[in-house]
Design an enzyme around this catalytic site. Structure first.
Site, mmCIF file in Angstrom:
data_model
loop_
_atom_site.group_PDB
_atom_site.id
_atom_site.type_symbol
_atom_site.label_atom_id
_atom_site.label_comp_id
_atom_site.label_asym_id
_atom_site.label_seq_id
_atom_site.Cartn_x
_atom_site.Cartn_y
_atom_site.Cartn_z
ATOM 1 N N ALA A 9 15.028 -54.067 -20.739
ATOM 2 C CA ALA A 9 14.084 -52.961 -20.951
ATOM 3 C C ALA A 9 12.728 -53.415 -21.465
ATOM 4 C CB ALA A 9 14.685 -51.944 -21.923
ATOM 5 N N SER A 11 10.515 -55.078 -19.894
ATOM 6 C CA SER A 11 9.496 -55.086 -18.846
ATOM 7 C C SER A 11 10.085 -54.530 -17.553
ATOM 8 C CB SER A 11 8.976 -56.517 -18.608
ATOM 9 O OG SER A 11 10.038 -57.353 -18.159
ATOM 10 N N GLY A 12 9.219 -54.353 -16.569
ATOM 11 C CA GLY A 12 9.667 -54.017 -15.224
ATOM 12 C C GLY A 12 10.450 -52.724 -15.111
ATOM 13 N N SER A 137 21.542 -54.752 -5.573
ATOM 14 C CA SER A 137 20.501 -55.084 -4.606
ATOM 15 C C SER A 137 21.055 -54.966 -3.203
ATOM 16 C CB SER A 137 19.999 -56.511 -4.842
ATOM 17 O OG SER A 137 19.097 -56.907 -3.824
ATOM 18 N N TYR A 160 21.305 -65.587 -5.979
ATOM 19 C CA TYR A 160 21.024 -64.216 -6.426
ATOM 20 C C TYR A 160 21.768 -63.206 -5.539
ATOM 21 C CZ TYR A 160 18.435 -59.849 -6.936
ATOM 22 O OH TYR A 160 18.094 -58.530 -7.098
#
Length: 260
Positions: A9, A11-12, A137, A160
């Site tokens: 939390a 950033s982004g 994702s 990833y």
């Protein structure tokens, strides 16, 4: 008063999700590497009139520290929502294989094992209507079941994408055990530190991603839905390997062994 734990939390996307919840009057629980990283979110939540956040220092790649953080959070009272948003991307140097202190490849450690561990450890602290949302994702690649620690032919972006299949596998198995958890792909490339570090073109806003995550987190129509994968606002099929019970069993057993 509703309470939500949000990882990543500082950033982004995680920051966008946390501040949206703060605007709604939720109390935030913020696991961060150092308390200083949460300063901006804590200050913004105060301006909004939200309850003072609980900041817990925790290196999310260190699973001993993650378990300790979960005990601290569970001891603070009931949770209404957990959003596991923090993740490690392909890296500035995608050929560099990184590990945590225990020798686990960093993307599997942070993107798959940590969310699994947090969901498992904090499910008992959830209110009856509580939910856990794992931020996944659409970038998904099958795992090599004989090389789950990514020791051969390493490429960061592939690691990833494989970790995100492992995350779906984890959610399916946790849900089979009664944990109210789902996975959502929030949006295409957003202006997050991960995307910017990887040099990918930005095609979506942080608000695009936050809306998709919060829909899975809060929409009353999804009450009771568990172990599902969402592509933004629609329920979708994850990579076919995630639906293979044999493969899923091997991967989740490997995750559990390292999360123990």
């Amino acid at each position: 008063m509703n309470t939500a734990l949000v990882t990543g939390a500082a950033s982004g996307l995680g920051r966008e999700i946390a501040l949206d919840l703060a605007r709604r009057g939720w109390r935030l629980v913020l696991p961060v590497r150092t308390a200083a990283r949460a300063h901006d979110v804590v200050a913004a939540a105060g301006v909004m009139g939200a309850p003072e956040p609980l900041v817990v220092e925790c290196d999310l790649s260190d699973h001993v520290a993650v378990r300790r953080m979960c005990r601290t959070v569970a001891g603070e009272g009931r949770l209404d929502l957990v959003v596991n948003n923090a993740a490690v991307g392909g890296g500035a140097d995608p050929t560099l294989r990184e590990t945590n202190a225990a020798g686990v490849e960093l993307r599997m450690a942070v993107n798959a094992i940590t969310p699994h561990l947090i969901a498992r450890e904090l499910s008992g602290a959830l209110t009856p209507a509580g939910r856990i949302v794992q931020v996944g994702s659409m970038g998904q690649l099958p795992l090599d079941l004989d090389d789950l620690n990514h020791e051969r032919d390493y490429a960061g972006i592939q690691a990833y994408c494989r970790s995100k299949v492992a995350l779906v596998m984890s959610a399916i198995e946790l849900a089979r055990g009664g944990v109210p958890v789902n996975v959502v792909h929030p949006a295409r490339e957003m202006p997050t530190p991960m995307v910017l570090e990887g040099g990918f073109p930005v095609v979506s806003t942080l608000d695009d991603g936050a809306l998709a995550v919060l829909r899975v987190a809060l929409d009353s129509e999804l009450a009771g839905v568990r172990g599902a994968y969402f592509h933004r606002f629609e329920r979708a099929q994850p990579h076919e390997q995630a639906l293979d019970a044999h493969a899923r069993g091997r991967v989740v057993a490997w995750i559990e062994d390292r999360a123990a």
